[in-house]
Design an enzyme around this catalytic site. Structure first.
Site, PDB file in Angstrom:
ATOM      1  N   ASP A  13       0.810  -1.232   0.000  1.00 42.77           N
ATOM      2  CA  ASP A  13       0.000   0.000   0.000  1.00 42.77           C
ATOM      3  C   ASP A  13       0.838   1.275   0.000  1.00 42.77           C
ATOM      4  OD1 ASP A  13      -2.192  -1.697   0.128  1.00 42.77           O
ATOM      5  OD2 ASP A  13      -2.211  -1.674   2.314  1.00 42.77           O
ATOM      6  N   LYS A  16       1.770   2.135  -5.093  1.00 44.62           N
ATOM      7  CA  LYS A  16       2.322   1.598  -6.342  1.00 44.62           C
ATOM      8  C   LYS A  16       1.407   1.870  -7.535  1.00 44.62           C
ATOM      9  CE  LYS A  16       2.382  -2.403  -4.352  1.00 44.62           C
ATOM     10  NZ  LYS A  16       2.074  -2.048  -2.956  1.00 44.62           N
ATOM     11  N   GLY A  40      -4.529  -4.263  -3.776  1.00 39.85           N
ATOM     12  CA  GLY A  40      -5.538  -3.237  -4.071  1.00 39.85           C
ATOM     13  C   GLY A  40      -4.770  -2.002  -4.477  1.00 39.85           C
ATOM     14  N   HIS A  41      -4.749  -1.696  -5.768  1.00 37.62           N
ATOM     15  CA  HIS A  41      -3.961  -0.574  -6.280  1.00 37.62           C
ATOM     16  C   HIS A  41      -4.899   0.542  -6.709  1.00 37.62           C
ATOM     17  CE1 HIS A  41      -0.311  -3.366  -7.233  1.00 37.62           C
ATOM     18  NE2 HIS A  41      -0.685  -3.395  -5.965  1.00 37.62           N
ATOM     19  N   GLN A 230       1.982  -6.044  -3.243  1.00 37.59           N
ATOM     20  CA  GLN A 230       2.441  -6.166  -1.845  1.00 37.59           C
ATOM     21  C   GLN A 230       3.719  -5.340  -1.659  1.00 37.59           C
ATOM     22  OE1 GLN A 230       1.466  -9.580  -3.415  1.00 37.59           O
ATOM     23  NE2 GLN A 230      -0.450  -8.582  -2.937  1.00 37.59           N
TER      24      GLN A 230
END
Ligand code: GDP
Ligand code: IMO
Ligand code: MG
Length: 428
Positions: A13, A16, A40-41, A230
């Protein structure tokens, strides 16, 4: 041409997705090399927000080819939901997304196994996102996985049933009551039905040998950016084991997760937040279990993009950052979310750990909670940086913070993110 890399240097988080999307115009291809829908991007542009889980963050640039590499694990249901959101926004991902035939499929029973395993661990649980990541990679390495390339085979459903039976044979041995588990609010049978509907949609995409595509593209002079998921401290080998994910989140993972030889790796952009966060369990030496931690969580909106869980917060951890830079061969640092620290009178950062009366500038073996952070204070800044577009216009104290980090870790910061929007970025 070389493959540049963007990956996280902390516990995920770091921003990225935002940075990949912002740097994407300089590339022809964006390729995810590992992880799955545990990621989750977040990408924000034109006042719209998207959270991508499996789909690479170049999908909103029509001229860019997006690649889901062999190192990724893909849940067809979650993938199709993402695709629907991208289509709703006026894009046509069938045109600019390709999927490796060797990437492994997350089956509903992998999610069930994940849930059962975590429930059985009680207090020792990893704090998994429960997306079936661990069990899917376990099957991959046990040579029992189901890969995306198999969807075109006439016996695909038989292959699925054989694996599902193996999973249920094991589940019966554990004695777990499977009826208590729900998947995004659905029962197992309901989720399985959706899964097969999603497989039918998945078949519309080009499922190919992405390693051949990528190597040909490099020969033709195409510019490739690989997108990590990650973060380094969640790496299966170098993270705070066992509180990690099940893949190599580090630069080495690019080679195996895309089929790229090491000599083709170019720049490695290491993304870090100006402080630290962690979601899930495991050691976190600089964690702030106090009002300051709460303030950072509130100002930084530190709630999981995938699970909504509150993220644990703490000061920047330079020993961990040095370690992550070493493991990844980082050539360029990118700092995100410094705007969240605006208004703090003093900012602290950890420059060394004290473990059993010895000082360490870098963690050795695993990061332990028993590592006591040796903190240093720096003066904060109060000016709003969200609209600043040049390094010279940043507040003096923030430049001092940046310079201190660069000097301590020995790598330059080549980009600073000043807010969540695509355009809030200073390239140095
Ligand atoms: P990722 O998993 O590394 O892509 O990061 P996430 O999207 O899970 O979490 C990063 C969060 O911070 C998202 O909500 C982003 O919109 C937001 N974000 C990214 N960069 C910045 C920044 O520089 N400042 C602020 N305030 N938010 C940012
Ligand atoms: P992005 O790509 C933050 C964490 C989970 C848990 C551990 C194992 O958005 O940065 P898993 O579901 O892989 O079995 O969970 O890893 N985790 C993440 N934390 N960001 C992520 O991805 C994460 N993906 C997994 O919270 O502690
Ligand atoms: Mg995330």
């Amino acid at each position: 041409m070389k493959v540049d890399v963007i990956l996280g240097l902390q516990w995920g988080d770091e921003g990225k997705g935002k940075i990949v999307d912002a740097l994407a115009p300089a590339y022809d291809i964006i390729a995810r090399f590992q992880g799955g829908p545990n990621a989750g991007h977040t990408i924000i542009f034109n006042e719209r927000k998207f959270v991508l889980h499996t789909v690479p963050s170049g999908i909103f640039r029509r001229e860019i080819t997006n690649v889901i590499g062999n190192g990724v694990v893909l849940d067809p249901v979650i993938f199709c939901k993402e695709i629907d959101a991208v289509v709703d926004a006026g894009f046509n991902p069938v045109d600019n997304l390709i999927i490796s035939g060797n990437c492994h499929l997350i089956m509903p029973s992998h999610r069930l196994l994940d849930a059962i395993s975590e429930a059985a661990m009680g207090d020792r649980k990893i704090g998994s996102t429960l997306k079936g990541i661990g069990p899917t990679y376990t099957d991959k390495y046990a040579r029992k996985g189901l890969r995306a390339g198999a969807v075109a085979l006439p016996d695909f459903e038989t292959q699925y049933q054989i694996r599902k039976e193996q999973h249920f044979d094991y589940i019966r041995l554990t004695g777990a009551d499977t009826s208590q588990f729900r998947f995004d609010g659905l029962s197992f049978d309901e989720y399985e039905k959706l899964w097969f509907e999603a497989i039918a949609k998945l078949k519309k995409f080009r499922i190919v040998a992405t390693e051949v595509f990528l190597n040909n593209a490099l020969k033709e002079g195409k510019r490739v950016l690989s997108e990590g998921a990650q973060g380094t401290l969640l790496d299966i080998d170098f993270g705070s084991y066992p509180f990690v994910t099940s893949s190599n989140t580090t630069t080495g993972g690019v080679c195996t997760g895309l089929g790229i030889a090491p000599q083709h790796v170019g720049k490695v952009f290491g993304i870090f937040k100006a402080y630290c966060t962690r979601v899930g369990n495991g050691p976190f030496p600089t964690e702030l279990n106090n009002d300051m931690g709460e303030l950072i969580r509130k100002n930084g909106n530190e709630f999981g993009s995938t699970t909504g869980r509150p993220r644990r917060t703490g000061w920047l951890d330079l020993p961990a950052l040095r370690y992550a830079i070493m493991i990844n061969g980082v050539t360029d640092l990118v700092m995100t979310k410094a705007d969240v620290l605006t208004g703090l009178e003093t900012i602290q950062l950890c420059n060394a750990y004290k473990c059993a009366d010895k000082e360490y500038s870098m963690p050795e073996l695993v990061i332990e909670n028993s590592c006591e952070p040796i903190n240093q204070s720096m003066k904060g800044w109060s000016e709003d940086i969200s609209k600043v577009d040049s390094i010279d216009s940043l507040p003096l104290e923030m430049k001092q913070y940046l310079n201190f980090i660069e000097m301590e870790v020995g790598v330059v910061v080549s980009c600073v993110s000043t807010g969540p929007d695509r355009n809030q970025i200073i390239k140095i």
